[in-house]
Design an enzyme around this catalytic site. Structure first.
Site, PDB file in Angstrom:
ATOM      1  N   GLY A   1      10.690  35.097  24.294  1.00  0.00           N
ATOM      2  CA  GLY A   1       9.503  34.129  25.218  1.00  0.00           C
ATOM      3  C   GLY A   1       9.700  32.724  24.735  1.00  0.00           C
ATOM      4  O   GLY A   1       9.436  31.661  25.411  1.00  0.00           O
TER       5      GLY A   1
ATOM      6  N   SER B   1       1.887  37.423  33.320  1.00  0.00           N
ATOM      7  CA  SER B   1       2.481  38.108  32.399  1.00  0.00           C
ATOM      8  C   SER B   1       1.748  39.195  31.916  1.00  0.00           C
ATOM      9  O   SER B   1       0.773  39.229  31.775  1.00  0.00           O
ATOM     10  CB  SER B   1       2.763  37.322  31.035  1.00  0.00           C
ATOM     11  OG  SER B   1       3.229  36.121  31.494  1.00  0.00           O
TER      12      SER B   1
ATOM     13  N   CYS C   1       1.120  41.862  34.140  1.00  0.00           N
ATOM     14  CA  CYS C   1       0.293  42.356  35.193  1.00  0.00           C
ATOM     15  C   CYS C   1       0.974  43.062  36.425  1.00  0.00           C
ATOM     16  O   CYS C   1       0.361  43.351  37.387  1.00  0.00           O
ATOM     17  CB  CYS C   1      -0.527  41.128  35.841  1.00  0.00           C
ATOM     18  SG  CYS C   1      -1.773  40.659  34.469  1.00  0.00           S
ATOM     19  N   GLY C   2       2.222  43.397  36.292  1.00  0.00           N
ATOM     20  CA  GLY C   2       2.842  44.207  37.248  1.00  0.00           C
ATOM     21  C   GLY C   2       4.344  43.685  37.854  1.00  0.00           C
ATOM     22  O   GLY C   2       4.490  44.580  38.898  1.00  0.00           O
ATOM     23  N   LYS C   3       4.965  42.548  37.455  1.00  0.00           N
ATOM     24  CA  LYS C   3       5.941  42.569  38.315  1.00  0.00           C
ATOM     25  C   LYS C   3       7.156  43.338  38.275  1.00  0.00           C
ATOM     26  O   LYS C   3       7.800  43.747  38.975  1.00  0.00           O
ATOM     27  CB  LYS C   3       6.413  40.984  38.085  1.00  0.00           C
ATOM     28  CG  LYS C   3       5.588  39.763  38.327  1.00  0.00           C
ATOM     29  CD  LYS C   3       6.237  38.447  37.799  1.00  0.00           C
ATOM     30  CE  LYS C   3       6.201  38.338  36.641  1.00  0.00           C
ATOM     31  NZ  LYS C   3       4.964  38.640  35.666  1.00  0.00           N
TER      32      LYS C   3
ATOM     33  N   ASN D   1       3.005  44.067  23.562  1.00  0.00           N
ATOM     34  CA  ASN D   1       4.128  43.351  24.213  1.00  0.00           C
ATOM     35  C   ASN D   1       5.422  43.554  23.601  1.00  0.00           C
ATOM     36  O   ASN D   1       6.394  42.818  23.685  1.00  0.00           O
ATOM     37  CB  ASN D   1       3.735  41.784  23.918  1.00  0.00           C
ATOM     38  CG  ASN D   1       4.739  40.901  24.828  1.00  0.00           C
ATOM     39  OD1 ASN D   1       4.999  41.183  25.975  1.00  0.00           O
ATOM     40  ND2 ASN D   1       4.932  39.664  24.103  1.00  0.00           N
TER      41      ASN D   1
HETATM   42  N1  GTP Z   1      -2.056  51.655  35.774  1.00  0.00           N
HETATM   43  C1  GTP Z   1      -1.270  50.904  36.416  1.00  0.00           C
HETATM   44  N2  GTP Z   1      -0.614  50.115  35.391  1.00  0.00           N
HETATM   45  C2  GTP Z   1       0.288  49.126  35.583  1.00  0.00           C
HETATM   46  C3  GTP Z   1       0.694  49.051  37.114  1.00  0.00           C
HETATM   47  N3  GTP Z   1       1.418  48.085  37.084  1.00  0.00           N
HETATM   48  C4  GTP Z   1       1.708  47.584  36.074  1.00  0.00           C
HETATM   49  N4  GTP Z   1       1.072  48.474  34.952  1.00  0.00           N
HETATM   50  C5  GTP Z   1       0.930  47.914  33.391  1.00  0.00           C
HETATM   51  O1  GTP Z   1       0.858  46.915  32.970  1.00  0.00           O
HETATM   52  C6  GTP Z   1       1.806  46.638  32.020  1.00  0.00           C
HETATM   53  C7  GTP Z   1       2.771  45.445  32.419  1.00  0.00           C
HETATM   54  O2  GTP Z   1       3.297  45.553  33.743  1.00  0.00           O
HETATM   55  P1  GTP Z   1       4.687  44.854  34.023  1.00  0.00           P
HETATM   56  O3  GTP Z   1       4.859  45.386  35.225  1.00  0.00           O
HETATM   57  O4  GTP Z   1       5.700  45.000  32.986  1.00  0.00           O
HETATM   58  O5  GTP Z   1       4.368  43.314  34.182  1.00  0.00           O
HETATM   59  P2  GTP Z   1       5.037  42.059  34.240  1.00  0.00           P
HETATM   60  O6  GTP Z   1       4.457  41.135  35.366  1.00  0.00           O
HETATM   61  O7  GTP Z   1       6.539  42.257  34.535  1.00  0.00           O
HETATM   62  O8  GTP Z   1       4.716  41.225  33.008  1.00  0.00           O
HETATM   63  P3  GTP Z   1       6.122  40.117  32.068  1.00  0.00           P
HETATM   64  O9  GTP Z   1       7.281  40.610  31.918  1.00  0.00           O
HETATM   65  O10 GTP Z   1       5.120  39.759  30.788  1.00  0.00           O
HETATM   66  O11 GTP Z   1       5.871  38.787  33.119  1.00  0.00           O
HETATM   67  C8  GTP Z   1       2.623  47.769  31.693  1.00  0.00           C
HETATM   68  O12 GTP Z   1       2.017  48.305  30.749  1.00  0.00           O
HETATM   69  C9  GTP Z   1       2.327  48.519  33.206  1.00  0.00           C
HETATM   70  O13 GTP Z   1       2.487  49.928  33.030  1.00  0.00           O
HETATM   71  C10 GTP Z   1      -0.062  49.672  38.171  1.00  0.00           C
HETATM   72  O14 GTP Z   1       0.069  49.456  39.509  1.00  0.00           O
HETATM   73  N5  GTP Z   1      -0.931  50.603  37.549  1.00  0.00           N
HETATM   74  O1  OAA Z   2       8.255  34.760  28.592  1.00  0.00           O
HETATM   75  C1  OAA Z   2       7.732  35.977  28.019  1.00  0.00           C
HETATM   76  O2  OAA Z   2       7.404  36.016  27.043  1.00  0.00           O
HETATM   77  C2  OAA Z   2       7.928  37.319  28.893  1.00  0.00           C
HETATM   78  C3  OAA Z   2       7.460  37.252  30.118  1.00  0.00           C
HETATM   79  O3  OAA Z   2       8.213  37.569  31.117  1.00  0.00           O
HETATM   80  C4  OAA Z   2       6.235  36.377  30.394  1.00  0.00           C
HETATM   81  O4  OAA Z   2       5.611  36.182  29.625  1.00  0.00           O
HETATM   82  O5  OAA Z   2       6.114  36.124  31.541  1.00  0.00           O
HETATM   83 MN    MN Z   3       7.001  36.916  33.003  1.00  0.00          MN
END
Ligand code: GTP
Ligand code: OAA
Ligand code: MN
Length: 645
Positions: free
Chosen positions: A233, A284, A286-288, A400
């Protein structure tokens, strides 16, 4: 003043070629001879002069070149092979397990408007910092030069970008996460008239150098500089560094015509196999990734670039071609498709900062598998019960810790990810970690209200940013990547989603989503969530039906809520799960005082920013008034059934 040129002093293609002749072997010279655009040659040559590598490798993207880079990563020790074929582990320093926000700067001239949420450094100071730290930084190392397209070749919003790095791990990651476009690069740059440049070196990769680590974005020259760090990142600036340039372009060059968002892109199959495309923002961690994987047709999990096509529809492409995804809590129950790539043979995976056991198998927190007692993780030797200096237990894997893999490995991968026309996107979602206020899903009545949903995302801090904590506002989940004024960005949102070129049948459906509402916030006594990961499929399916006018709704001051009679059959059909009416009532009751407090928080915060469009304040004031009126007649906690007309 262009810092790269100021330090490297290579001002012409001829001088650039002289540098290459001195520093490259004949094989590499042969490769670079197929690039003719003088700007490209100059930027690479300046980076060579400044960083002074021992060798230069021009990555053409061939299988042999990919293998060269994989081998180099093992040779330099940046990666180590694991038990599963084509799996490797990379560790970042214990103090650099996320984005180093405090050491990330925009290089600015005095007159530049830079977001109030970001750090700026004036050009002269940045020049000296880069000179002091990057001069000869690649001594004894191999510089890898990669040529990428951020987006499908030929797509309207795609951007060419160079990744110049001494880290084989960074270039290995780039080759998995982006489209290597060596063959098309010259032509694409000539046609588009621009490209981004990224220069990185990890230096000696020592903890004691971390205070000097920097991530710089120079908007004027579309160049990033990153040094003395390794976390992708911070170093693979094709990702968030260039995303910032793309946001800037959407807001300042093509306002109302183009957007660049921190969003997943995924397709849902509805009745009769129709496909409806979604793009959704979440901060980041939070669920994408989770939401993208819950879809039937995967296009992207982190970034989306969109535009209004000639047919009056909104089209999205993913500038990336892979996942750099969080592994914590990824398990068979919630993420069967990701688990297949992670646990079955046949796929290339770079793991980072997880625990490696004595059999060279990775483990992580929340995988729902038996855990080893000991191994090696992000802070070195680890055993169960090990504590840090302050006596706190050290988790098996860093929250992370991530995996890097190609989108094409996913069972739900959709080849439309490579379509230069993008995917026709109807539904846009906004979400964050909101423990106590908003329901699992609500839909804006029009695009202006939808923009306000995005503006009002709040979220608890996650581990992706070093040192972050507490509940924060997270406008559009994109605030860390908005270079300019928030008011301009908001104006671009109103203009884009409200653009009169968007045809009636393609009007966006804009919704809030919240997966993180707790039992405690709805009268219970535990901090357990009121839903589970697989419920995401139901919220998406309901939105899909709503967009096609096949689901009813309850009108409320914050927007439209689903009806129990539409949700219960979807729970049954899609995830084979009972959905009790009292759970629905708890999830969708409006806690009016909470919502009003949220509105007031946003009003106060936005009142402090300059140039915020008045439309935002009008909509918030209107919602607040309607909520107060409703409270008068129905009380402070209103059951969804009490709002049905
Ligand atoms: N219980 C629960 N946990 C969730 C849910 N969605 C995501 N999580 C948890 O939240 C964390 C992050 O979720 P990601 O989907 O990887 O988040 P992201 O928005 O892709 O994050 P970045 O890659 O940092 O941009 C993980 O540990 C997931 O298991 C959900 O609907 N329910
Ligand atoms: O950029 C990074 O470190 C990983 C990521 O997806 C975010 O933080 O949204
Ligand atoms: Mn991201």
């Amino acid at each position: 003043m262009d810092i790269l040129n100021e330090l490297g002093k290579i001002g012409s293609a001829k001088q650039a070629l002289a540098v290459f002749e001195k520093q490259m072997d004949t094989a590499q010279l042969g490769r670079i001879s197929s690039i003719s655009h003088p700007e490209i040659l100059k930027r690479i040559a300046n980076a060579v002069v400044i960083c002074n590598p021992e060798k230069i490798f021009i990555n053409t993207g061939s299988e042999a070149d990919r293998q060269f880079i994989r081998d180099l990563a093992l040779e330099t020790g940046e990666e180590r092979s694991l038990a599963m074929e084509n799996h490797t582990i990379h560790f970042d320093l214990p103090g650099e397990q996320g984005r180093i926000v405090d050491r990330t700067f925009y290089i600015a001239n005095p007159e530049d408007l830079i977001s109030s949420l970001a750090n700026r450094m004036n050009r002269e100071t940045a020049l000296e910092d880069i000179r002091a730290n990057m001069t000869d930084i690649m001594k004894g190392k191999t510089m890898v030069v990669g040529f990428y397209m951020r987006g499908p070749v030929g797509a309207r919003v795609s951007n060419p970008a160079l990744e110049i790095t001494s880290s084989a791990y960074v270039s290995h990651s780039a080759d998995i996460l982006y489209r290597n476009a060596f063959a098309d690069f010259d032509k694409e740059v000539a046609a588009r008239g621009h490209f981004f440049t990224n220069v990185h070196s990890e230096g000696l990769n020592r903890t004691k150098d971390l205070p000097d680590a920097r991530v710089f974005m120079d908007l004027q020259y579309q160049t990033t500089y990153s040094f003395k760090c390794t976390y992708a990142g911070n170093t693979l600036l094709l990702k968030k560094g260039n995303h910032r340039f793309a946001v800037d372009k959407a807001v300042h060059k093509n306002r109302g015509e183009e957007l660049s968002e921190h969003m997943f892109i995924t397709g849902i199959r509805g009745p009769e196999n129709r496909v409806t495309w979604f793009a959704g923002a979440a901060p980041s961690g939070c669920g994408k990734t989770t939401t993208a994987m819950a879809g039937d047709l995967f296009v992207g999990d982190d970034l989306a670039q969109m535009w209004i096509a000639d047919d009056g529809s909104i089209r999205c492409v993913n500038p990336e071609a892979g996942i750099f995804g969080i592994v914590e809590d990824v398990n068979q129950e919630g993420d069967p498709l990701l688990m297949k790539v992670l646990r079955q043979p046949g796929y290339e995976v770079i793991w980072s900062n997880v625990l490696i056991d004595e059999n060279n198998i990775p483990h992580w927190v929340g995988n729902l598998e038996p855990s080893p007692e000991k191994g090696i993780n992000f802070q070195g030797e680890w055993h169960f019960g090990k504590t840090d200096d302050t006596g706190k237990p050290i988790p098996m894997s860093h929250p992370n810790s991530r995996c890097t893999l190609r989108s094409t490995n996913l069972e739900n991968y959709c080849p439309d990810a490579e379509n230069p026309d993008g995917v026709l996107t109807r539904i846009f979602t906004y979400s964050g970690r909101d423990a106590d206020t908003m329901p699992p899903v609500w839909v804006a009545r029009d695009s202006d209200q939808g923009v306000v949903i995005g503006a009002c995302i709040v979220s608890a801090a996650t581990a992706t940013e070093v040192g972050a904590s507490g509940v924060k506002r997270a406008p559009w989940a994109n605030a860390p990547f908005i270079p300019g004024a928030l008011g301009d960005y908001m104006d671009a949102q109103f203009r884009f989603f409200g653009n009169t070129k968007i045809q009636e049948q393609f009007q966006p459906v804009m919704a809030g989503l919240n997966y993180f509402l707790t039992d405690k916030a709805r009268g219970g006594s535990t901090s357990k969530l009121l839903g589970e990961k697989k419920d995401v499929k139901v919220w998406l399916a309901w939105l899909e039906r709503y967009a096609h006018k096949e689901a009813g709704h309850i009108q409320t001051p914050i927007g439209n809520l689903p009806l129990y009679r539409d949700l219960a059959p979807l729970f049954d059909k899609i995830i084979d799960k009972p959905y009790p009416k009292d759970l629905y009532d708890r999830q969708f009751s409006l806690y009016v005082d909470h919502i009003i407090a949220r509105i007031e928080l946003q009003e106060a915060a936005y009142a402090k920013e300059k140039n915020i469009p008045g439309r935002l304040f009008e909509i918030l004031a209107h919602q607040k008034e309607a909520l107060q009126a409703l409270k008068q007649t129905k009380g402070p906690v209103i059951l969804p059934g009490d709002m049905e007309s």
